[in-house]
Motif scaffolding. Structure first.
Motif, PDB file in Angstrom:
ATOM      1  N   GLN A 322       0.755  -1.191   0.067  1.00 36.44           N
ATOM      2  CA  GLN A 322      -0.152   0.034   0.069  1.00 36.44           C
ATOM      3  C   GLN A 322       0.916   1.140  -0.089  1.00 36.44           C
ATOM      4  N   THR A 326       0.143   5.111  -1.884  1.00 42.38           N
ATOM      5  CA  THR A 326       0.098   6.212  -1.014  1.00 42.38           C
ATOM      6  C   THR A 326       0.714   7.438  -1.661  1.00 42.38           C
ATOM      7  N   ASN A 329      -0.751   8.857  -4.679  1.00 41.93           N
ATOM      8  CA  ASN A 329      -1.904   9.347  -4.356  1.00 41.93           C
ATOM      9  C   ASN A 329      -1.308  11.207  -4.036  1.00 41.93           C
ATOM     10  N   GLU A 330      -0.273  11.015  -3.784  1.00 38.28           N
ATOM     11  CA  GLU A 330       0.210  12.256  -3.197  1.00 38.28           C
ATOM     12  C   GLU A 330       0.929  13.212  -4.266  1.00 38.28           C
TER      13      GLU A 330
END
Length: 546
Positions: A322, A326, A329-330
């Protein structure tokens, strides 16, 4: 608590009550059977992990393919896909197992590039006269037999006598040119340190074994000295090239990443706390100029890849961990691609946990067969350019991928929720977005196998030396493994390459820039030829990163 019914009790019940009771018992037995199957699957999987082979090879009869036709998933054997329907009832003879023919000229190919020592075996004139009489013979072409000759390692002492000159008129003193010392006051030389590094980081031989081997050669080199030399040389010299390669990595469009646990003895935490070696490498679709970099970190959280990849813009291929999602997505300039090898592993585990007679009728086996068909189509495109590969993927691979996910959605309600097959279906659906990324980019591979192969040398090594003593040692190991794996990925000889680096880099420690590293890169035309593995009939071209 459930009651136990007697024959008298059942005979006194109404028919409807008995039917409801029977159906309830039937449902209960089905649940017990499902739970039992899950337990047996778990036990079989644990047994296989402990005692079985680790291969994930999937064998099918013929070349099975599939497609979606009018909303239905249709399977067929490719050679028979266009034959007459009447032929389906004919008995087919089982294919014979063909023994591969020995390749002609293989011995000459194996010996190509090796130095040859000619050893003559002849008869004296007296022996010839005794056998044939005076002048009673003629010489025919020699019979030639070839054998490998191996020369064991030997250790010598280099004693450098440096001439020193002084002026007669003042105190000026001049010394003749001489090689720079790796470590002042130490006996270590580039050849010695390269041998230690090659033994541990390429051939997985721990320092304590090397210490014993040196004793057999009659010299005393303690493992403490070897550890000190290795850490110092990595931090002072090899780190220079490591940092240069790290900057170069950002020029590539596709990277691949993975991580593996490692134990570090003195890292300030309780005994047994896991640390991690992260590995990043350039995309496997590039045919040359590969870079492999390791990085040691105490934990497995998102801050580490976030920092390492902060200067990178493009696609990073990973497993389903994951933290990578993460980071994606940033950022708008980073895309994470998934790994199809990971998508098939739970199905492989499910199939191997089943009895042999039930394997080919399972949904897990069918899932493996469909993924294998996708891989087969992809392998046909490996020699194309990125643009051509992208175009062909849209035509031949994408329909299979879309059909596969349609089939997964249709069949996921049919399997127990805690079983391996259900886990495999859920993994694929959760990772669908990432597993489809390769379809839109011809430079992206469909799996992360290259990164896993790059970390394999480290995993083999840690089975021998078990743990790293200090954080400093772990960081030094990351630098050395990076250079070793990069050398192997670019067809270099690791020992010769390390010796060359440890000879050349110390000459440039006072340079204000690092441009000299260009001549030290694995693909540099200025690299000495003896650092390269001999090319045997290879015409592979090197493609530049886009």
């Amino acid at each position: 608590m459930e009651s136990r019914y007697t024959e008298e009790m059942l005979s006194g019940m109404e028919k409807g009550t008995i039917i409801r009771l029977f159906l309830a018992q039937q449902e209960q037995l089905e649940n017990i059977d499902k739970n039992l199957q899950l337990v047996l699957e778990h036990l079989a999987d644990q047994k296989r992990h402990r005692f079985g082979r680790s291969t994930e090879r999937h064998l099918t009869e013929g070349q099975v393919s599939f497609m979606e036709v009018d909303g239905e998933i249709v399977f067929f054997n490719e050679p028979e896909a266009v034959t007459d329907q009447e032929a389906e009832n004919e008995t087919q003879e089982a294919p014979r197992r063909r023994t591969p023919k020995k390749k002609k000229g293989k011995r000459e190919e194996d010996l190509d590039g090796l130095p040859v020592i000619i050893i003559e075996h002849s008869m004296t004139e007296e022996q010839l006269s005794d056998t044939f009489g005076t002048d009673g013979y003629k010489r025919l072409p020699d019979e030639v037999y070839r054998r490998y000759r191996f020369t064991p390692a030997k250790v010598e002492v280099e004693e450098h006598h440096v001439a020193v000159y002084a002026a007669k008129t003042d105190d000026a003193i001049v010394r003749a040119e001489h090689p720079v010392c790796l470590l002042k006051g130490s006996l270590v030389s580039p050849s010695m340190e390269a041998a230690i590094i090659n033994a541990k980081y390429v051939n997985a031989c721990p320092l304590y074994r090397q210490e014993k081997e040196f004793e057999r050669y009659g010299i005393t080199v303690s493992r403490q000295n070897m550890a000190y030399w290795t850490i110092q040389c990595a931090d002072r010299y090899l780190a220079v090239l490591y940092d240069y390669l790290h900057e170069m990595m950002y020029a590539y469009h596709v990277l691949q990443a993975d991580e593996t646990p490692v134990l570090v003895n003195k890292d300030g935490r309780t005994a047994g706390a896991k640390s991690y070696m992260w590995v990043y490498r350039t995309g496997s679709m590039y045919s040359g100029r590969q870079i492999v970099l390791y990085e040691y970190q105490k934990t497995r959280n998102a801050s580490h890849p976030r920092e390492f990849l902060k200067g990178f813009s493009g696609v990073c291929v990973t497993d389903g961990y994951q933290v990578y999602h993460t980071i994606e997505n940033e950022r708008e300039d980073l895309t994470i691609a998934g790994c199809w090898s990971h998508s098939r592993r739970r199905f492989d585990e499910a199939v191997k946990a089943l009895p042999e007679s039930r394997r080919k009728n399972s949904l897990a086996y069918l899932a493996l067969t469909m993924i294998q068909a996708i891989y087969r189509e992809e392998r046909m495109l490996k020699d194309l350019s990125p643009q051509e590969r992208h175009n062909r993927r849209r035509l031949s691979v994408k329909p299979l991928v879309e059909a596969y996910f349609t089939w997964v959605r249709e069949n996921i309600p049919k399997v127990p929720q805690k079983g391996k097959t259900h886990e495999g279906f859920m993994y694929c659906l959760n990772q669908e977005k990432y597993l489809k990324v390769f379809l839109d980019d011809g430079e992206v591979p469909m799996d992360n196998n290259a990164a896993e192969q790059s970390v394999r040398g480290f995993c083999i090594g840690k089975k021998n030396w078990v743990m790293i003593d200090t954080i400093t040692g772990a960081k030094s190991s990351a630098i050395i493994y990076s250079i070793a794996e990069t050398a192997k990925a670019n067809n270099l000889r690791p020992y010769e390459y390390f010796e060359y680096l440890l000879t050349e880099i110390p000459k440039h420690m006072d340079d204000t820039d690092r441009s000299f590293c260009e001549d030290l890169l694995p693909w540099s035309p200025n690299l000495p030829e003896h650092c390269r593995k001999p090319e045997k009939n290879s015409n592979k071209s090197i493609s530049e990163p886009s």
